[in-house]
Design a protein around this motif. Structure first.
Motif, PDB file in Angstrom:
ATOM      1  N   LEU A 199       0.823  -1.206   0.000  1.00 48.15           N
ATOM      2  CA  LEU A 199       0.000   0.000   0.000  1.00 48.15           C
ATOM      3  C   LEU A 199       0.857   1.257   0.000  1.00 48.15           C
ATOM      4  CD1 LEU A 199      -2.741  -1.120   2.552  1.00 48.15           C
ATOM      5  CD2 LEU A 199      -3.116  -0.590   0.142  1.00 48.15           C
ATOM      6  N   LEU A 200       1.908   1.281   0.835  1.00 46.25           N
ATOM      7  CA  LEU A 200       2.765   2.464   0.897  1.00 46.25           C
ATOM      8  C   LEU A 200       3.510   2.684  -0.409  1.00 46.25           C
ATOM      9  CD1 LEU A 200       4.266   2.069   4.496  1.00 46.25           C
ATOM     10  CD2 LEU A 200       2.477   3.660   3.758  1.00 46.25           C
ATOM     11  N   LYS A 277      -7.170  -7.766  -5.675  1.00 45.26           N
ATOM     12  CA  LYS A 277      -6.030  -7.135  -5.012  1.00 45.26           C
ATOM     13  C   LYS A 277      -6.417  -6.463  -3.704  1.00 45.26           C
ATOM     14  CE  LYS A 277      -3.195  -6.343  -9.146  1.00 45.26           C
ATOM     15  NZ  LYS A 277      -2.509  -5.320  -9.967  1.00 45.26           N
ATOM     16  N   SER A 278      -7.425  -5.609  -3.754  1.00 42.21           N
ATOM     17  CA  SER A 278      -7.846  -4.906  -2.531  1.00 42.21           C
ATOM     18  C   SER A 278      -8.367  -5.895  -1.502  1.00 42.21           C
ATOM     19  CB  SER A 278      -8.921  -3.874  -2.868  1.00 42.21           C
ATOM     20  OG  SER A 278      -8.404  -2.869  -3.716  1.00 42.21           O
ATOM     21  N   TRP A 279      -9.096  -6.903  -1.966  1.00 42.79           N
ATOM     22  CA  TRP A 279      -9.625  -7.928  -1.062  1.00 42.79           C
ATOM     23  C   TRP A 279      -8.480  -8.682  -0.381  1.00 42.79           C
ATOM     24  CZ3 TRP A 279     -13.704  -9.266   1.528  1.00 42.79           C
ATOM     25  CH2 TRP A 279     -13.912 -10.586   1.925  1.00 42.79           C
ATOM     26  N   THR A 280      -7.446  -9.003  -1.138  1.00 43.73           N
ATOM     27  CA  THR A 280      -6.291  -9.712  -0.576  1.00 43.73           C
ATOM     28  C   THR A 280      -5.611  -8.874   0.503  1.00 43.73           C
ATOM     29  OG1 THR A 280      -5.925 -10.898  -2.652  1.00 43.73           O
ATOM     30  CG2 THR A 280      -4.076 -10.784  -1.129  1.00 43.73           C
ATOM     31  N   LEU A 281      -5.429  -7.587   0.234  1.00 45.47           N
ATOM     32  CA  LEU A 281      -4.821  -6.706   1.231  1.00 45.47           C
ATOM     33  C   LEU A 281      -5.665  -6.630   2.500  1.00 45.47           C
ATOM     34  CD1 LEU A 281      -3.713  -3.776  -1.100  1.00 45.47           C
ATOM     35  CD2 LEU A 281      -2.204  -5.374   0.084  1.00 45.47           C
ATOM     36  N   PHE A 334      -5.054   1.620   4.204  1.00 41.82           N
ATOM     37  CA  PHE A 334      -5.805   0.893   3.179  1.00 41.82           C
ATOM     38  C   PHE A 334      -6.813   1.816   2.492  1.00 41.82           C
ATOM     39  CE2 PHE A 334      -9.569  -1.547   1.939  1.00 41.82           C
ATOM     40  CZ  PHE A 334      -9.000  -2.493   1.092  1.00 41.82           C
ATOM     41  N   ALA A 335      -7.534   2.599   3.277  1.00 37.52           N
ATOM     42  CA  ALA A 335      -8.545   3.486   2.699  1.00 37.52           C
ATOM     43  C   ALA A 335      -7.918   4.528   1.778  1.00 37.52           C
ATOM     44  CB  ALA A 335      -9.329   4.168   3.821  1.00 37.52           C
ATOM     45  N   LEU A 336      -6.735   5.024   2.145  1.00 39.53           N
ATOM     46  CA  LEU A 336      -6.095   6.085   1.363  1.00 39.53           C
ATOM     47  C   LEU A 336      -5.366   5.552   0.135  1.00 39.53           C
ATOM     48  CD1 LEU A 336      -4.630   8.277   4.262  1.00 39.53           C
ATOM     49  CD2 LEU A 336      -6.683   8.722   2.894  1.00 39.53           C
ATOM     50  N   ARG A 337      -4.801   4.352   0.239  1.00 43.43           N
ATOM     51  CA  ARG A 337      -3.903   3.874  -0.810  1.00 43.43           C
ATOM     52  C   ARG A 337      -4.463   2.741  -1.660  1.00 43.43           C
ATOM     53  NH1 ARG A 337       0.504   7.093  -1.556  1.00 43.43           N
ATOM     54  NH2 ARG A 337       1.792   5.300  -2.072  1.00 43.43           N
ATOM     55  N   ALA A 338      -5.507   2.055  -1.176  1.00 44.44           N
ATOM     56  CA  ALA A 338      -6.025   0.902  -1.926  1.00 44.44           C
ATOM     57  C   ALA A 338      -6.451   1.251  -3.349  1.00 44.44           C
ATOM     58  CB  ALA A 338      -7.182   0.259  -1.159  1.00 44.44           C
ATOM     59  N   PRO A 339      -7.077   2.416  -3.600  1.00 45.14           N
ATOM     60  CA  PRO A 339      -7.449   2.718  -4.984  1.00 45.14           C
ATOM     61  C   PRO A 339      -6.267   2.744  -5.954  1.00 45.14           C
ATOM     62  CG  PRO A 339      -8.610   4.165  -3.464  1.00 45.14           C
ATOM     63  CD  PRO A 339      -7.607   3.417  -2.651  1.00 45.14           C
ATOM     64  N   ARG A 340      -5.066   2.967  -5.455  1.00 42.05           N
ATOM     65  CA  ARG A 340      -3.897   3.027  -6.335  1.00 42.05           C
ATOM     66  C   ARG A 340      -3.461   1.648  -6.822  1.00 42.05           C
ATOM     67  NH1 ARG A 340       0.963   6.665  -4.392  1.00 42.05           N
ATOM     68  NH2 ARG A 340       1.595   5.955  -6.465  1.00 42.05           N
ATOM     69  N   VAL A 341      -3.779   0.610  -6.048  1.00 44.55           N
ATOM     70  CA  VAL A 341      -3.313  -0.729  -6.419  1.00 44.55           C
ATOM     71  C   VAL A 341      -4.439  -1.602  -6.956  1.00 44.55           C
ATOM     72  CG1 VAL A 341      -1.441  -0.657  -4.748  1.00 44.55           C
ATOM     73  CG2 VAL A 341      -3.642  -1.633  -4.080  1.00 44.55           C
ATOM     74  N   SER A 342      -5.675  -1.138  -6.858  1.00 44.35           N
ATOM     75  CA  SER A 342      -6.792  -1.973  -7.297  1.00 44.35           C
ATOM     76  C   SER A 342      -6.969  -1.868  -8.802  1.00 44.35           C
ATOM     77  CB  SER A 342      -8.079  -1.550  -6.587  1.00 44.35           C
ATOM     78  OG  SER A 342      -8.425  -0.216  -6.944  1.00 44.35           O
TER      79      SER A 342
END
Length: 672
Positions: A199-200, A277-281, A334-342
């Motif tokens: 996420l970071l 991806k987001s679900w896995t995180l 997760f809330a701030l960064r998840a959209p970047r990896v999904s």
């Protein structure tokens, strides 16, 4: 003189470990954020140093136990000079302070091995992973030094002898069960660190999933063995003959196991298809958070259990704060960064992707079911809204149907294809397995016992439905090979691990269904010469004797057991022990184990007329419970050994690659 300083050496080793953990937490994360290689380089040596000093502290506490240093409060409260050396060794973690120190040792150990076996990962990824682990280590080391110091002294008024270890814990179960369970709990911290690092860094791809999968599988395997050992320990040690009681602390270990199982399957989809991806995180964060919740329940004093260690509100508040900070910050990231990896990856609702998603959802629903049944009574009590008890009827009524429903999708998964599957293909591959499972499942209960049981039949059908499609899939994968041996050799260790894991689930289901419905129990009064018949076995008490152990006195019954009228006889020796230091009585069960049945005899109370209350039980297929757990764990380890997890999943850190190229070296890069 040196032996008298051992506790102080241990205490200062913990202080040094805390300082190194703080450096490990701050410098690598700051270096990764500012792209400073020198700062990132602090990660590995600090992880190794922290592990070294926590190990020194743990060795010092162990030495205090072995040397009977009763000037240490922890030793005085949990050991005794008559205690055998092997129980002194395990008594180190048979209490709150020592168990948290063991937890911290394993946490530092996982961090050390993550540092050692991540040489091929990009430098910034390693820095973030070890930095997050350093933050977790800081929390636990602070917890030890502030509230749970195992080296606190009783000077100058030290006792002449110790209070002794709780007799319940004077067993091989204490030697094996907690370390395995903690290895599983703490192992998920590495996966949690990988998730936060992804996420970071904004990087979550197939390579990331491949890095995280071995750590997930290994932690899950340890936790599986730990839970199985705990069930086995409860079975023979408590004298009740049960193997799972839906105790709140038992539930606390089951919760991360359920989400960890979902995480393993979600990682497979992320690696193969780039989906979930987001679900896995979120699963990675949830699994470690539930491990911390289990720590809070055991050590906070909010519940009463034979497994609970501590009853100290200050300790509970500290762990609750640690849990809140960990969960809160990780969910914020997760809330701030998840959209970047999904991203969105399409698949049909009849595909392996969809089946794995459904099973993930089922596992999460089961987790929520167990969590609510465990925490809801505690919340009501904390809010002064009354006291209620949630017992086995609630858990069985919800958990069992969900498990059976999940088995339906487990049978479909191995033969389904990624992205899309033709319904006619599934029918063609599975109709025979469905028919065979139904026929055998309905017929086999008559073989096990004279009485047909619908729950046993349903359990067998579910187990066979898991196994038979796997057999069909194995046949399909080896059908076109030049020889059966050649086809089997081409299958990966990860594939065999999956097969073993699912087989373990089926074996456990058979054990649960059969022993829960065909168990026979008799509570009788027995004296010398008395007999009782159970399941075709005749149990005759031959004599009562007494014996002295290293730190206890025992009344011992000699029970002769014969099968039928002319079967071979053998003896069983249950005991009722009185521990000298504490005056606490304990039942020592006599077991006659077998692959298809256990015979179980426990002594109750002396009835003052030369007879004893005795519990005699016949427990069919009970060993299959733990055999299934071992198969599952071995499957997880086998998957870790797959050679693709030992390859470089992606290119090296660009800076390192440039330096190596400049020096004339040639790096190797394996296919992702």
């Amino acid at each position: 003189m040196l032996t008298q300083m051992i506790p102080e050496i241990g205490h200062y080793a913990l202080v040094i470990a805390l300082l190194m953990a703080a450096v490990q937490a701050v410098m690598p994360l700051a270096g990764a954020a500012t792209r400073r290689p020198l700062w990132m380089a602090y990660a590995r040596p600090m992880a190794a140093g922290q592990f070294l000093f926590v190990a020194i502290a743990y060795a010092c506490l162990t030495a205090s136990y072995m040397l009977d240093d009763f000037s240490v409060v922890n030793v005085a409260n949990n050991s005794n000079s008559m205690l055998p050396w092997y129980y002194k060794f395990s008594a180190v973690w048979g209490n709150h302070e020592g168990s948290v120190l063991l937890w911290s040792l394993m946490l530092a150990g996982w961090g050390y091995f993550a540092a050692r076996y991540s040489r091929e990962l990009p430098r910034d990824v390693v820095a973030r992973v070890l930095g997050v682990l350093g933050l977790v280590c800081v929390g636990f080391l602070l917890f030890i030094l502030v509230t749970s110091n195992p080296f606190e002294r009783l000077l100058p008024n030290m006792p002449a002898d110790g209070a002794d270890l709780n007799p319940l814990l004077q067993d091989i179960g204490l030697i094996l069960h907690p370390p395995m369970l903690y290895m599983g709990y703490v192992g998920f911290s590495v996966v949690f660190a990988f998730a936060i690092a992804a996420l970071l860094g904004g990087r979550l791809d197939a390579a990331w999933a491949r890095w995280a999968r071995p750590w997930t599988n290994l932690a899950w395997a340890f936790l599986t063995v730990g839970i199985a050992l705990g069930s086995w320990w409860a079975y023979y040690e408590l004298g009740w003959g049960g193997w799972w009681f839906w105790d709140p602390v038992e539930n606390a270990s089951l919760l991360p196991w359920l989400t960890g199982t979902a995480l393993m399957h979600s990682l497979a989809v992320t690696e193969k298809r780039g989906a979930f991806k987001s679900w896995t995180l979120l699963l990675a964060i949830s699994t470690f958070s539930l491990s911390l919740l289990g720590t809070f329940l055991v050590r906070s004093g909010v519940l009463t259990s034979v497994h609970a260690f501590a009853n100290d509100p200050s300790r509970g508040f500290f762990i609750l704060m640690l849990l809140g900070i960990t969960v809160g910050l990780s969910l914020l990231v997760f809330a701030l960064r998840a959209p970047r990896v999904s991203n969105r990856v399409g698949f049909n609702w009849l595909s392996r992707d969809a089946l794995l998603l459904i099973n993930n959802l089922m596992l999460v629903i089961m987790t929520v079911t167990v969590l609510m049944g465990t925490v809801y009574p505690l919340l009501l009590d904390a809010l002064d809204l009354g006291k209620i008890s949630v017992g086995p009827p609630y858990f069985n009524a919800l958990f069992v149907p969900l498990t059976l429903l999940m088995c339906v999708f487990m049978g479909l998964g191995p033969v389904a294809r990624w992205k899309q599957t033709d319904p006619r293909l599934l029918v063609r591959r599975l109709w025979l397995a469905a028919v065979v499972a139904m026929v055998l499942g309905m017929a086999l209960p008559l073989v096990f016992a004279e009485r047909w049981s619908a729950p046993v039949a349903i359990g067998l059908i579910a187990a066979l439905w898991i196994v038979l499609p796997m057999v069909r899939d194995l046949i399909d994968k080896t059908r076109h090979a030049s020889s059966p041996g050649a086809g089997l050799k081409k299958l990966s260790l990860a594939y065999w691990g999956m097969q073993l894991g699912h087989l373990g689930v089926a074996v456990t289901i058979i054990g649960v269904a059969v022993v829960s419905n065909y168990n026979i129990e008799r509570n009788v009064r027995m004296g010398p010469g008395d007999s009782v018949q159970v399941a075709g076995y005749t149990f005759t008490m031959i004599e009562l004797a007494q014996r002295r152990g290293p730190n206890f006195l025992a009344d011992r019954a000699v029970i002769e057991v014969q099968r039928g009228d002319s079967g071979r006889s053998f003896t069983m020796n249950p005991e009722k022990r009185l521990y000298l230091a504490t005056g606490m009585p304990m039942t020592q069960v006599a077991l006659r184990p077998g692959f298809f049945r256990d015979l179980y005899v426990a002594m109750g109370e002396d009835l003052d007329d030369g007879t004893w209350a005795m519990r005699v039980q016949y427990k069919p297929f009970v060993r299959w419970l733990w055999l299934g757990g071992l198969l599952m764990a071995f499957g997880g380890v086998l998957a870790v050994a797959d050679k693709r997890y030992r390859r470089l999943a992606t290119a090296r850190d660009p800076e390192e690659a440039a330096l190596k190229a400049a020096s004339g070296g040639r790096g190797k890069e394996a296919a992702a």
